[in-house]
Motif scaffolding. Sequence first.
Motif, PDB file in Angstrom:
ATOM      1  N   THR A  14      23.585  -4.610 -12.548  1.00  0.00           N
ATOM      2  CA  THR A  14      23.936  -3.687 -13.629  1.00  0.00           C
ATOM      3  C   THR A  14      24.412  -4.453 -14.870  1.00  0.00           C
ATOM      4  OG1 THR A  14      26.115  -3.624 -12.626  1.00  0.00           O
ATOM      5  CG2 THR A  14      24.631  -1.816 -12.085  1.00  0.00           C
ATOM      6  N   ASP A  16      24.447  -8.115 -17.502  1.00  0.00           N
ATOM      7  CA  ASP A  16      23.446  -8.735 -18.384  1.00  0.00           C
ATOM      8  C   ASP A  16      22.452  -9.639 -17.647  1.00  0.00           C
ATOM      9  OD1 ASP A  16      24.378  -7.536 -20.641  1.00  0.00           O
ATOM     10  OD2 ASP A  16      25.689  -9.205 -21.203  1.00  0.00           O
ATOM     11  N   GLN A  17      22.973 -10.587 -16.885  1.00  0.00           N
ATOM     12  CA  GLN A  17      22.089 -11.584 -16.269  1.00  0.00           C
ATOM     13  C   GLN A  17      21.253 -10.969 -15.145  1.00  0.00           C
ATOM     14  OE1 GLN A  17      21.620 -14.466 -17.443  1.00  0.00           O
ATOM     15  NE2 GLN A  17      21.182 -15.985 -15.892  1.00  0.00           N
ATOM     16  N   SER A  36      25.240  -2.543  -6.796  1.00  0.00           N
ATOM     17  CA  SER A  36      26.438  -2.330  -7.610  1.00  0.00           C
ATOM     18  C   SER A  36      27.563  -1.906  -6.676  1.00  0.00           C
ATOM     19  CB  SER A  36      26.174  -1.226  -8.637  1.00  0.00           C
ATOM     20  OG  SER A  36      27.385  -0.822  -9.254  1.00  0.00           O
ATOM     21  N   ARG A  37      28.819  -2.030  -7.156  1.00  0.00           N
ATOM     22  CA  ARG A  37      29.926  -1.480  -6.369  1.00  0.00           C
ATOM     23  C   ARG A  37      29.800   0.035  -6.322  1.00  0.00           C
ATOM     24  NH1 ARG A  37      34.518  -3.875  -9.911  1.00  0.00           N
ATOM     25  NH2 ARG A  37      32.827  -3.535 -11.403  1.00  0.00           N
ATOM     26  N   ARG A  41      25.750   3.645 -10.547  1.00  0.00           N
ATOM     27  CA  ARG A  41      25.503   2.674 -11.623  1.00  0.00           C
ATOM     28  C   ARG A  41      24.218   1.886 -11.348  1.00  0.00           C
ATOM     29  NH1 ARG A  41      28.660   0.226 -15.160  1.00  0.00           N
ATOM     30  NH2 ARG A  41      28.456  -1.876 -14.327  1.00  0.00           N
ATOM     31  N   VAL A  77      27.575 -11.569 -10.173  1.00  0.00           N
ATOM     32  CA  VAL A  77      28.879 -11.051 -10.606  1.00  0.00           C
ATOM     33  C   VAL A  77      29.664 -12.223 -11.194  1.00  0.00           C
ATOM     34  CG1 VAL A  77      28.853  -9.246  -8.845  1.00  0.00           C
ATOM     35  CG2 VAL A  77      30.055 -11.375  -8.384  1.00  0.00           C
ATOM     36  N   HIS A  81      34.967 -12.824  -9.349  1.00  0.00           N
ATOM     37  CA  HIS A  81      34.737 -11.752  -8.371  1.00  0.00           C
ATOM     38  C   HIS A  81      33.700 -12.152  -7.318  1.00  0.00           C
ATOM     39  CE1 HIS A  81      37.144  -9.568 -11.118  1.00  0.00           C
ATOM     40  NE2 HIS A  81      36.232  -9.568 -12.058  1.00  0.00           N
ATOM     41  N   THR A 103      26.408 -18.099 -10.245  1.00  0.00           N
ATOM     42  CA  THR A 103      27.640 -17.987 -11.009  1.00  0.00           C
ATOM     43  C   THR A 103      28.102 -19.331 -11.569  1.00  0.00           C
ATOM     44  OG1 THR A 103      29.813 -16.951 -11.025  1.00  0.00           O
ATOM     45  CG2 THR A 103      29.314 -18.300  -9.111  1.00  0.00           C
ATOM     46  N   VAL A 104      28.766 -19.242 -12.692  1.00  0.00           N
ATOM     47  CA  VAL A 104      29.313 -20.421 -13.363  1.00  0.00           C
ATOM     48  C   VAL A 104      30.836 -20.269 -13.386  1.00  0.00           C
ATOM     49  CG1 VAL A 104      29.365 -21.719 -15.519  1.00  0.00           C
ATOM     50  CG2 VAL A 104      27.247 -20.568 -14.810  1.00  0.00           C
ATOM     51  N   GLN A 144      21.611 -20.812 -13.309  1.00  0.00           N
ATOM     52  CA  GLN A 144      22.862 -20.828 -14.090  1.00  0.00           C
ATOM     53  C   GLN A 144      22.629 -21.164 -15.561  1.00  0.00           C
ATOM     54  OE1 GLN A 144      22.317 -22.711 -11.352  1.00  0.00           O
ATOM     55  NE2 GLN A 144      24.086 -22.742 -10.000  1.00  0.00           N
ATOM     56  N   ALA A 148      20.839 -14.798 -20.443  1.00  0.00           N
ATOM     57  CA  ALA A 148      20.621 -13.374 -20.149  1.00  0.00           C
ATOM     58  C   ALA A 148      19.863 -12.698 -21.284  1.00  0.00           C
ATOM     59  CB  ALA A 148      21.968 -12.679 -19.945  1.00  0.00           C
TER      60      ALA A 148
HETATM   61  N1  LIG Z   1      25.247 -13.790 -19.083  1.00  0.00           N
HETATM   62  C1  LIG Z   1      24.584 -14.939 -19.064  1.00  0.00           C
HETATM   63  O1  LIG Z   1      23.907 -15.328 -20.054  1.00  0.00           O
HETATM   64  C2  LIG Z   1      24.604 -15.812 -17.814  1.00  0.00           C
HETATM   65  C3  LIG Z   1      23.851 -16.990 -17.816  1.00  0.00           C
HETATM   66  C4  LIG Z   1      23.839 -17.767 -16.658  1.00  0.00           C
HETATM   67  C5  LIG Z   1      24.575 -17.392 -15.551  1.00  0.00           C
HETATM   68  N2  LIG Z   1      25.318 -16.258 -15.589  1.00  0.00           N
HETATM   69  C6  LIG Z   1      26.076 -15.888 -14.388  1.00  0.00           C
HETATM   70  O2  LIG Z   1      25.528 -14.691 -13.896  1.00  0.00           O
HETATM   71  C7  LIG Z   1      26.569 -13.887 -13.342  1.00  0.00           C
HETATM   72  C8  LIG Z   1      26.539 -12.517 -13.989  1.00  0.00           C
HETATM   73  O3  LIG Z   1      26.780 -12.664 -15.362  1.00  0.00           O
HETATM   74  P1  LIG Z   1      26.802 -11.387 -16.327  1.00  0.00           P
HETATM   75  O4  LIG Z   1      26.935 -11.889 -17.699  1.00  0.00           O
HETATM   76  O5  LIG Z   1      25.669 -10.495 -15.984  1.00  0.00           O
HETATM   77  O6  LIG Z   1      28.171 -10.704 -15.856  1.00  0.00           O
HETATM   78  P2  LIG Z   1      28.752  -9.270 -16.208  1.00  0.00           P
HETATM   79  O7  LIG Z   1      27.749  -8.487 -16.986  1.00  0.00           O
HETATM   80  O8  LIG Z   1      30.110  -9.466 -16.804  1.00  0.00           O
HETATM   81  O9  LIG Z   1      28.986  -8.614 -14.763  1.00  0.00           O
HETATM   82  C9  LIG Z   1      27.932  -8.433 -13.849  1.00  0.00           C
HETATM   83  C10 LIG Z   1      28.318  -7.366 -12.862  1.00  0.00           C
HETATM   84  O10 LIG Z   1      29.407  -7.806 -12.052  1.00  0.00           O
HETATM   85  C11 LIG Z   1      30.005  -6.638 -11.468  1.00  0.00           C
HETATM   86  N3  LIG Z   1      31.459  -6.752 -11.501  1.00  0.00           N
HETATM   87  C12 LIG Z   1      32.281  -6.665 -12.560  1.00  0.00           C
HETATM   88  N4  LIG Z   1      33.569  -6.724 -12.168  1.00  0.00           N
HETATM   89  C13 LIG Z   1      33.547  -6.860 -10.819  1.00  0.00           C
HETATM   90  C14 LIG Z   1      34.567  -6.940  -9.824  1.00  0.00           C
HETATM   91  N5  LIG Z   1      35.867  -6.871 -10.134  1.00  0.00           N
HETATM   92  N6  LIG Z   1      34.169  -7.073  -8.530  1.00  0.00           N
HETATM   93  C15 LIG Z   1      32.866  -7.076  -8.203  1.00  0.00           C
HETATM   94  N7  LIG Z   1      31.861  -6.973  -9.106  1.00  0.00           N
HETATM   95  C16 LIG Z   1      32.212  -6.873 -10.397  1.00  0.00           C
HETATM   96  C17 LIG Z   1      29.568  -5.451 -12.319  1.00  0.00           C
HETATM   97  O11 LIG Z   1      28.681  -4.677 -11.520  1.00  0.00           O
HETATM   98  P3  LIG Z   1      29.119  -3.237 -10.919  1.00  0.00           P
HETATM   99  O12 LIG Z   1      30.231  -2.700 -11.759  1.00  0.00           O
HETATM  100  O13 LIG Z   1      27.862  -2.463 -11.079  1.00  0.00           O
HETATM  101  O14 LIG Z   1      29.485  -3.511  -9.506  1.00  0.00           O
HETATM  102  C18 LIG Z   1      28.836  -6.088 -13.482  1.00  0.00           C
HETATM  103  O15 LIG Z   1      27.798  -5.294 -13.998  1.00  0.00           O
HETATM  104  C19 LIG Z   1      27.895 -14.611 -13.585  1.00  0.00           C
HETATM  105  O16 LIG Z   1      28.289 -15.248 -12.416  1.00  0.00           O
HETATM  106  C20 LIG Z   1      27.545 -15.609 -14.670  1.00  0.00           C
HETATM  107  O17 LIG Z   1      28.311 -16.806 -14.554  1.00  0.00           O
HETATM  108  C21 LIG Z   1      25.346 -15.448 -16.686  1.00  0.00           C
END
Ligand SMILES: NC(=O)c1ccc[n+]([C@@H]2O[C@H](COP(=O)([O-])OP(=O)(O)OC[C@H]3O[C@@H](n4cnc5c(N)ncnc54)[C@H](OP(=O)(O)O)[C@@H]3O)[C@@H](O)[C@H]2O)c1
Length: 226
Positions: A14, A16-17, A36-37, A41, A77, A81, A103-104, A144, A148
């Motif tokens: 749900t 970005d990535q 998703s949790r 969603r 996530v 988390h 995850t990073v 990683q 996104a």
């Molecule tokens: N964004 C980037 O460009 C990018 C690039 C490389 C790697 N990453 C890695 O990819 C992963 C996801 O990144 P993202 O940017 O997509 O993250 P995000 O949008 O902040 O969160 C992804 C999902 O994590 C879940 N989440 C949020 N709080 C939570 C909690 N307390 N417990 C369990 N789940 C929770 C939520 O899903 P629900 O609410 O639906 O459960 C949320 O939609 C991260 O580990 C990040 O390091 C991201």
Amino acid sequence: MSDSNETIAILGGTGDQGLGLALRFCQSGRRVVIGSRKADRAVEAADNVRGQVPGANVEGLGNEEATAAAEIVILSVPFEHTASTVKTIKESLRAGQVLVSMTVPLATAVGDGAMRTVGIWQGSAAELVASLVPKGVEVVSAFQNVSAHRLQHLAEPVDCDVVVSGAKAARETIMELCPLVPGLRALNGGPLSNARIVESMTALIIGLNIRHKCPEGLGIRFTGLE
Ligand SMILES: NC(=O)c1ccc[n+]([C@@H]2O[C@H](COP(=O)([O-])OP(=O)(O)OC[C@H]3O[C@@H](n4cnc5c(N)ncnc54)[C@H](OP(=O)(O)O)[C@@H]3O)[C@@H](O)[C@H]2O)c1
């Protein structure tokens, strides 16, 4: 070897990535389950994917059900988390599955900045995940360094190498997923312990994005390969 009939679950798809990967894998014709949790969603995110990729083979479920439904499970996530999410899906994981750690461990997890990482006792976030899964579940580190924003911008290829680390058979399964996203090239990153290098490269990339004013996100390329 990856089987194109294998389902890919993306937990936190749900966000970005995960949504970016879901869009791209669906565009390539693969079956994706968004986790998703909150199942509603996930259903909403699956509707979003179908809206952008007509005919997408996608469904939304709770994280535990999504895990049980797939052969490949991608954890998407935030780092802080990740361990708690793995614990909630532990009963749904089974031997033979491949769990991808993307995850990073950004220092934002402890209230510091996104341009550096925090140290992890096991050596990397991927190794932390590996310490938590049931026997027979293989953990692989990948994606990683992929932006996104670029994943979600379906009109353009994603110009980036993906260093994939983990045990051989599982690593090869995930390496085969990479070229399903136009522009991604998989590189054999060897053992899972190399994830510590790949994870920290993302913190460097975030700093480069800021200093070079590239909000879409830079990618990485290794030169010298055919
Ligand atoms: N964004 C980037 O460009 C990018 C690039 C490389 C790697 N990453 C890695 O990819 C992963 C996801 O990144 P993202 O940017 O997509 O993250 P995000 O949008 O902040 O969160 C992804 C999902 O994590 C879940 N989440 C949020 N709080 C939570 C909690 N307390 N417990 C369990 N789940 C929770 C939520 O899903 P629900 O609410 O639906 O459960 C949320 O939609 C991260 O580990 C990040 O390091 C991201």
